[in-house]
Motif scaffolding. Structure first.
Motif, mmCIF file in Angstrom:
data_model
loop_
_atom_site.group_PDB
_atom_site.id
_atom_site.type_symbol
_atom_site.label_atom_id
_atom_site.label_comp_id
_atom_site.label_asym_id
_atom_site.label_seq_id
_atom_site.Cartn_x
_atom_site.Cartn_y
_atom_site.Cartn_z
ATOM 1 N N GLY A 32 -0.710 -3.652 -3.437
ATOM 2 C CA GLY A 32 -2.091 -3.974 -3.714
ATOM 3 C C GLY A 32 -3.130 -3.800 -2.620
ATOM 4 N N GLY A 33 -2.657 -3.147 -1.671
ATOM 5 C CA GLY A 33 -3.554 -3.099 -0.434
ATOM 6 C C GLY A 33 -3.891 -1.545 -0.628
ATOM 7 N N THR A 34 -4.614 -0.727 0.256
ATOM 8 C CA THR A 34 -4.734 0.504 0.322
ATOM 9 C C THR A 34 -4.363 1.052 1.632
ATOM 10 N N ALA A 35 -3.389 0.797 2.006
ATOM 11 C CA ALA A 35 -2.745 1.294 3.210
ATOM 12 C C ALA A 35 -1.745 2.356 2.404
ATOM 13 N N PRO A 36 -1.965 3.411 2.781
ATOM 14 C CA PRO A 36 -1.133 4.648 1.975
ATOM 15 C C PRO A 36 -0.004 4.861 2.749
ATOM 16 N N THR A 37 0.774 4.350 3.495
ATOM 17 C CA THR A 37 2.048 4.743 4.030
ATOM 18 C C THR A 37 2.817 3.343 4.132
ATOM 19 N N ILE A 38 4.076 3.568 3.579
ATOM 20 C CA ILE A 38 5.006 2.718 3.283
ATOM 21 C C ILE A 38 6.265 3.191 4.003
ATOM 22 N N GLN A 39 6.992 2.052 4.773
ATOM 23 C CA GLN A 39 8.236 2.126 5.242
ATOM 24 C C GLN A 39 9.401 1.635 4.262
ATOM 25 N N ARG A 40 10.410 2.377 4.208
ATOM 26 C CA ARG A 40 11.463 1.744 3.349
ATOM 27 C C ARG A 40 12.764 2.094 4.215
#
Ligand SMILES: [Zn+2]
Length: 260
Positions: free
Chosen positions: A33-41
């Protein structure tokens, strides 16, 4: 206390981290729901890049380029160690894109889910072939999509992620007129607009008919004031340049202005 395996070189499931950066309007889909475009998995086993991207909430039909180490890869690329991934939507231009995009542009036939009734009608008004099966069960939508090579229009992201979906689009806007512009842009249909060629009710093609052929079906005043008529080949509905015509023409011009 903390024994380490001796000589265990066969272990294959060392956890590794993938970093996904989403560009353009793909942030619309990200789950947090945020706008941070980078996700760590953190992954524990070999996984396709497609599965990792969809786990972030982004359906595969929305993805046009996946870039790893500066090169474009396809959906089946297997991830097995630390990797940085860039993910781009259709319509995002980048100097390094030289290979084939993952999505097709030239799809002109659609199947829309039942929640997109006004979008369906708008697209028909512009002359595009859009069917909306009833009842609009998911399985039915997917069958029609496959058998008739149509692109799926739906705001149901899970449905869009179904493995059999080749072409599809999730309208971002909740408003039908904005959705219409989005679809025409996504599939590059601006030059294919053909107003008043398709039945708004059933999607059938319209053909010109002689007044004498439809005389018996017209209201008295319509018989007096109008000479030119079109009739739907499928349902028989008759169209003429009545009072509704000016309103529809204004709507069409509104769409054209936004697409210019
Ligand atoms: Zn019709």
């Amino acid at each position: 206390m903390n024994p380490s395996p001796l000589g265990d070189r066969s272990a294959t499931s060392q956890p590794f981290t993938v970093s996904l950066t989403f560009f353009g309007d793909l942030v619309f889909f990200l789950k947090r729901g945020g706008t941070a475009p980078t996700i760590q998995r953190v992954l524990k086993e070999r996984t396709s890049v497609k599965d990792v991207i969809e786990a972030c909430g982004v359906p595969h039909p929305e993805i046009d380029f996946i870039i790893i180490d500066g090169a474009a890869v396809n959906f089946s690329r297997v991830l097995q160690d630390n990797t940085a991934i860039e993910v781009y939507p259709v319509g995002f231009t980048h100097a390094s894109f030289q290979s084939c995009p993952l999505q097709r542009r030239s799809v002109t036939k659609f199947v829309a889910d039942g929640h997109l009734g006004k979008l369906t009608r708008n697209l028909r008004l512009l002359g595009f072939d859009v069917i909306s099966p009833t009842p609009a069960e998911d399985q039915r939508l997917l069958e029609v999509m496959q058998h008739e090579a149509r692109a799926l229009l739906t705001r149901d992201r899970r449905l869009l992620m179904h493995a059999v979906v080749r072409d599809g689009f999730c309208p971002r806007s909740p408003y039908p007129d904005e959705q219409t512009v989005e679809v025409v842009r996504r599939f590059q249909l601006s030059n294919s607009i053909s107003p008043f060629s398709r039945c708004l009710q059933c999607n059938g093609a319209l053909q010109g008919v002689d007044k004498t052929d439809v005389m018996k079906d017209l209201e008295p005043l319509t018989r007096v004031y109008y000479e030119r008529f079109r009739r739907c080949k499928e349902c028989g509905k008759i169209y003429w340049r009545g009072s509704h015509f000016d309103k529809l023409s204004a709507r069409i011009e509104g769409f054209r202005a936004q697409l210019a």
